[in-house]
Design a protein around this motif. Sequence first.
Motif, PDB file in Angstrom:
ATOM      1  N   GLU A 134       0.827  -1.208   0.000  1.00  0.00           N
ATOM      2  CA  GLU A 134       0.000   0.000   0.000  1.00  0.00           C
ATOM      3  C   GLU A 134       0.859   1.254   0.000  1.00  0.00           C
ATOM      4  O   GLU A 134       0.510   2.247  -0.662  1.00  0.00           O
ATOM      5  N   PHE A 135       1.987   1.240   0.725  1.00  0.00           N
ATOM      6  CA  PHE A 135       2.896   2.393   0.664  1.00  0.00           C
ATOM      7  C   PHE A 135       3.328   2.650  -0.779  1.00  0.00           C
ATOM      8  O   PHE A 135       3.417   3.797  -1.221  1.00  0.00           O
ATOM      9  N   GLU A 136       3.603   1.578  -1.514  1.00  0.00           N
ATOM     10  CA  GLU A 136       4.026   1.728  -2.906  1.00  0.00           C
ATOM     11  C   GLU A 136       2.902   2.353  -3.731  1.00  0.00           C
ATOM     12  O   GLU A 136       3.152   3.253  -4.550  1.00  0.00           O
ATOM     13  N   ARG A 137       1.668   1.917  -3.501  1.00  0.00           N
ATOM     14  CA  ARG A 137       0.532   2.491  -4.237  1.00  0.00           C
ATOM     15  C   ARG A 137       0.339   3.966  -3.889  1.00  0.00           C
ATOM     16  O   ARG A 137      -0.108   4.758  -4.724  1.00  0.00           O
ATOM     17  N   LEU A 138       0.661   4.336  -2.652  1.00  0.00           N
ATOM     18  CA  LEU A 138       0.513   5.724  -2.195  1.00  0.00           C
ATOM     19  C   LEU A 138       1.728   6.581  -2.517  1.00  0.00           C
ATOM     20  O   LEU A 138       1.736   7.779  -2.223  1.00  0.00           O
ATOM     21  N   ASP A 139       2.755   5.978  -3.128  1.00  0.00           N
ATOM     22  CA  ASP A 139       4.031   6.660  -3.360  1.00  0.00           C
ATOM     23  C   ASP A 139       4.584   7.202  -2.038  1.00  0.00           C
ATOM     24  O   ASP A 139       5.040   8.348  -1.950  1.00  0.00           O
ATOM     25  N   ALA A 140       4.529   6.362  -1.011  1.00  0.00           N
ATOM     26  CA  ALA A 140       4.958   6.769   0.328  1.00  0.00           C
ATOM     27  C   ALA A 140       5.838   5.706   0.977  1.00  0.00           C
ATOM     28  O   ALA A 140       5.788   5.503   2.190  1.00  0.00           O
ATOM     29  N   LEU A 141       6.643   5.029   0.186  1.00  0.00           N
ATOM     30  CA  LEU A 141       7.502   3.991   0.734  1.00  0.00           C
ATOM     31  C   LEU A 141       8.503   4.579   1.720  1.00  0.00           C
ATOM     32  O   LEU A 141       9.119   5.616   1.448  1.00  0.00           O
ATOM     33  N   PRO A 142       8.677   3.944   2.884  1.00  0.00           N
ATOM     34  CA  PRO A 142       9.709   4.408   3.816  1.00  0.00           C
ATOM     35  C   PRO A 142      11.091   4.154   3.238  1.00  0.00           C
ATOM     36  O   PRO A 142      11.289   3.221   2.449  1.00  0.00           O
ATOM     37  N   GLU A 143      12.049   4.992   3.628  1.00  0.00           N
ATOM     38  CA  GLU A 143      13.423   4.763   3.185  1.00  0.00           C
ATOM     39  C   GLU A 143      13.945   3.442   3.740  1.00  0.00           C
ATOM     40  O   GLU A 143      14.776   2.775   3.110  1.00  0.00           O
ATOM     41  N   ARG A 144      13.439   3.083   4.899  1.00  0.00           N
ATOM     42  CA  ARG A 144      13.893   1.856   5.548  1.00  0.00           C
ATOM     43  C   ARG A 144      12.733   1.286   6.363  1.00  0.00           C
ATOM     44  O   ARG A 144      12.049   2.010   7.068  1.00  0.00           O
ATOM     45  N   TYR A 145      12.526  -0.019   6.249  1.00  0.00           N
ATOM     46  CA  TYR A 145      11.501  -0.734   7.010  1.00  0.00           C
ATOM     47  C   TYR A 145      12.246  -1.776   7.858  1.00  0.00           C
ATOM     48  O   TYR A 145      12.783  -2.743   7.338  1.00  0.00           O
ATOM     49  N   ASP A 146      12.303  -1.538   9.159  1.00  0.00           N
ATOM     50  CA  ASP A 146      12.998  -2.444  10.058  1.00  0.00           C
ATOM     51  C   ASP A 146      11.998  -3.310  10.805  1.00  0.00           C
ATOM     52  O   ASP A 146      10.890  -2.867  11.126  1.00  0.00           O
ATOM     53  N   ILE A 147      12.387  -4.540  11.092  1.00  0.00           N
ATOM     54  CA  ILE A 147      11.565  -5.462  11.865  1.00  0.00           C
ATOM     55  C   ILE A 147      12.339  -5.886  13.104  1.00  0.00           C
ATOM     56  O   ILE A 147      13.479  -6.362  12.990  1.00  0.00           O
ATOM     57  N   LEU A 148      11.751  -5.673  14.254  1.00  0.00           N
ATOM     58  CA  LEU A 148      12.343  -6.104  15.517  1.00  0.00           C
ATOM     59  C   LEU A 148      11.705  -7.433  15.882  1.00  0.00           C
ATOM     60  O   LEU A 148      10.534  -7.491  16.265  1.00  0.00           O
ATOM     61  N   GLU A 149      12.447  -8.510  15.729  1.00  0.00           N
ATOM     62  CA  GLU A 149      11.903  -9.852  15.918  1.00  0.00           C
ATOM     63  C   GLU A 149      12.874 -10.699  16.744  1.00  0.00           C
ATOM     64  O   GLU A 149      14.035 -10.861  16.381  1.00  0.00           O
ATOM     65  N   LEU A 150      12.374 -11.258  17.871  1.00  0.00           N
ATOM     66  CA  LEU A 150      13.201 -12.073  18.746  1.00  0.00           C
ATOM     67  C   LEU A 150      13.324 -13.513  18.253  1.00  0.00           C
ATOM     68  O   LEU A 150      14.307 -14.191  18.542  1.00  0.00           O
ATOM     69  N   SER A 151      12.327 -13.990  17.515  1.00  0.00           N
ATOM     70  CA  SER A 151      12.273 -15.392  17.110  1.00  0.00           C
ATOM     71  C   SER A 151      12.994 -15.620  15.789  1.00  0.00           C
ATOM     72  O   SER A 151      12.638 -15.040  14.761  1.00  0.00           O
TER      73      SER A 151
END
Length: 386
Positions: free
Chosen positions: A114-131
């Motif tokens: 959806e960010f791509e459709r809105l032309d609003a992609l974040p410069e960086r998408y981080d995921i904080l995951e313990l598993s």
Amino acid sequence: MAQPPFSFPLPTDPAALDHSDRLQALVRDEIARTGWMPFSRYMECALYAPGLGYYSGRPEKFGAGGDFVTAPEISPLFGRALAHQLAELMALSAPRLIEAGAGSGRLAVDLLGEFERLDALPERYDILELSADLRARQQACIASELPHLAGRVHWLDSLPEQFEGIVIGNEVLDAMPVELLRHSAAGIEQAGIVVEREGTLALDWRPAPDALAEQARSVGFHPGYESEINLVARAWIAEWARRIGRGGLLLIDYGFPQAEYYHRDRRSGTLMCHYRHHAHTDPLWLPGLNDLTAHVDFTAIAEAGFESGLSLAGYTSQAHFLLNCGLLDLLDRDADPLARARDNTAIDRLTSPAEMGELFKAICLLRGMADVRPLGFTRGDRSHTL
């Protein structure tokens, strides 16, 4: 072997049973050294012990084949609506997003699309995951469905020292370890775990430390009352507040304001266990194979943020939040009848008061964005109830 706390067959997979046995052995070994394990520590082991906890060792958790279904698995419409709110907040802070506890990776895929459709992609998408198991599943999901955007996604091992942008967490707070307390004739008592003669784990109640007992009294633990206090969630909010410059947190979970959470009629608390889409209340049954959760005290979350310098930008039901974010505008009016029926059913599950619409809430805590009224809270804001 223990009998299940509901009318459902015991697991027969030897590997699964061995998994639970090894986790119980780990708990017994720690109790042998300490003599007594607070329930919060047991819940931490049951959910997050490396390679053995429910989230760190179970291959299938989400969806029809797992133990529960979260909103992103119900429909991509959830993530698409949420993306409109996140895009607005990133435009006001910084084009960076951290998703805490990304589950199957489904929400990340829907948000990025959806960010791509809105032309609003974040410069960086981080995921904080313990598993490690879930991290691998998330990587596979994103690489399969959005290979051209996979390079924007990175996985974190810990909270960043400094951060500007938005942190999103869907059903993260409810999986944090809680203290289990009761008000008995002996006063405020804290639950812990001991090992009985035959080697089985059992609940054991002891006088609560003064500070914990005072917190229980302050929120309304009456005689005969048993419930939870989530100290970990409060500390987690405070840690993020220490790191966030301009930006904030948007959290969606099930729970209540404090006055409802500790209502006199809710005398046995909210702690629940989930196994193969069955809910039960025995947290000691086959640890490592069950999800353990407790509802969120959103007043405590707002207070933790305020005390750490964050401002409360909004609090409302999931139904109001998604509708404010344009959920209905995302419907494909030209879709075939089967697809429209599927979307309508999903929207009902996400917004109906009898489903997720009322029990689930959204809360937004911000810094450096004074007087911002986020899109998702423009109508139906309930901040005054906290």
